[in-house]
Enzyme design. Sequence first.
Site, PDB file in Angstrom:
ATOM      1  NE  ARG A 149       6.213  -0.093   9.998  1.00  0.00           N
ATOM      2  CZ  ARG A 149       4.866  -0.094   9.690  1.00  0.00           C
ATOM      3  NH1 ARG A 149       4.645   0.402   8.569  1.00  0.00           N
ATOM      4  NH2 ARG A 149       3.983  -0.835  10.436  1.00  0.00           N
ATOM      5  CE  LYS A 159      -1.982  -1.112   3.868  1.00  0.00           C
ATOM      6  NZ  LYS A 159      -1.478  -2.238   4.326  1.00  0.00           N
ATOM      7  NE  ARG A 182       7.692  -2.525   5.729  1.00  0.00           N
ATOM      8  CZ  ARG A 182       6.298  -2.480   5.740  1.00  0.00           C
ATOM      9  NH1 ARG A 182       5.489  -2.225   4.564  1.00  0.00           N
ATOM     10  NH2 ARG A 182       5.644  -2.165   6.882  1.00  0.00           N
ATOM     11  NE  ARG A 199      -4.000  -0.831  10.227  1.00  0.00           N
ATOM     12  CZ  ARG A 199      -2.909  -0.289   9.758  1.00  0.00           C
ATOM     13  NH1 ARG A 199      -3.089   0.909   9.424  1.00  0.00           N
ATOM     14  NH2 ARG A 199      -2.000  -1.104   9.461  1.00  0.00           N
ATOM     15  NE  ARG A 258       2.414  -4.286  11.334  1.00  0.00           N
ATOM     16  CZ  ARG A 258       3.514  -4.162  10.600  1.00  0.00           C
ATOM     17  NH1 ARG A 258       4.488  -4.944  10.969  1.00  0.00           N
ATOM     18  NH2 ARG A 258       3.389  -3.335   9.450  1.00  0.00           N
TER      19      ARG A 258
HETATM   20  P1  AMP Z   1       0.828   0.986   9.114  1.00  0.00           P
HETATM   21  O1  AMP Z   1       1.951   1.818   8.972  1.00  0.00           O
HETATM   22  O2  AMP Z   1      -0.213   1.351   8.394  1.00  0.00           O
HETATM   23  O3  AMP Z   1       1.300  -0.447   8.907  1.00  0.00           O
HETATM   24  O4  AMP Z   1       0.286   1.154  10.590  1.00  0.00           O
HETATM   25  C1  AMP Z   1       1.219   0.706  11.776  1.00  0.00           C
HETATM   26  C2  AMP Z   1       0.543   0.768  13.153  1.00  0.00           C
HETATM   27  O5  AMP Z   1       0.134   1.956  13.300  1.00  0.00           O
HETATM   28  C3  AMP Z   1      -0.558  -0.548  13.221  1.00  0.00           C
HETATM   29  O6  AMP Z   1       0.082  -1.537  13.285  1.00  0.00           O
HETATM   30  C4  AMP Z   1      -1.549   0.097  14.216  1.00  0.00           C
HETATM   31  O7  AMP Z   1      -0.682  -0.126  15.462  1.00  0.00           O
HETATM   32  C5  AMP Z   1      -1.372   1.626  13.811  1.00  0.00           C
HETATM   33  N1  AMP Z   1      -2.456   2.046  13.019  1.00  0.00           N
HETATM   34  C6  AMP Z   1      -2.118   2.690  11.784  1.00  0.00           C
HETATM   35  N2  AMP Z   1      -3.498   3.003  11.282  1.00  0.00           N
HETATM   36  C7  AMP Z   1      -4.407   2.589  12.061  1.00  0.00           C
HETATM   37  C8  AMP Z   1      -5.714   2.738  12.117  1.00  0.00           C
HETATM   38  N3  AMP Z   1      -6.374   3.153  10.905  1.00  0.00           N
HETATM   39  N4  AMP Z   1      -6.522   2.017  13.120  1.00  0.00           N
HETATM   40  C9  AMP Z   1      -5.795   1.587  14.222  1.00  0.00           C
HETATM   41  N5  AMP Z   1      -4.502   1.495  14.284  1.00  0.00           N
HETATM   42  C10 AMP Z   1      -3.653   1.939  13.211  1.00  0.00           C
END
Ligand code: AMP
Length: 216
Positions: free
Chosen positions: A161, A14, A127, A88, A172
Amino acid sequence: MANILLLGPPGAGKGTQAKRLVDERGMVQLSTGDMLRDAKSSGTEMGNRVAEVMAKGLLVTDEIVIGLIDEKITGDAGRGFIFDGFPRTLPQADALCALMMRTGQTLDAVIEMRVDDAALVARITGRFTCGNCGAVYHDQTKPTAKLGFCDVCGSNNMVRRVDDNEAALRQRLMEYYKKTSPLIGYYYAKKQLYTVDGLAAMDVVAAAIAKVLDRH
Ligand code: AMP
């Protein structure tokens, strides 16, 4: 320009595809994950509060992420938003719908990037990104030309990360299947859903997304 949502499990690509759309079409990427990481590194109270939740691979509360999107959704309207990692959960999806209505905008297409789990572990654990410009790399499939230096901006600030490890990834993925994957049915019912093969080569995925965008 259309407003789109990229939907898919962690590692589906994404962020990579969103960055391409920013570069090629001047669209605006709205990544709640990036916003939360920024809040964490700038040491805000909210950032500190959610850091532990994120490191474990769990979702932060709907209220926090909806608040973050609410702040961003008006500024760049018209350039085309790419929602990346938001919504999400179903309550987040309902909130997005309400926010778009309130600001006189529409969500034009939801693109599900479908991948199978086996590919995700390898993708995620290799990554890393440039901490300066955000370019995304991978130890095996997309290393930097010069070890430790970004191909795009030359920075040597490469970051991994904390949640890109196998244990957090498993969590996740569980969160994704439990709370996010119902959105596929939600947007299908709203006739907004398109599905692309997230395992295809990056250019092929980009072309499939472009095709959807050009219809809107
Ligand atoms: P991402 O970078 O999109 O993989 O997000 C990393 C982490 O941020 C996720 O594993 C969640 O802990 C938190 N997070 C990001 N976006 C959301 C969302 N829309 N709702 C809840 N938690 C989020």
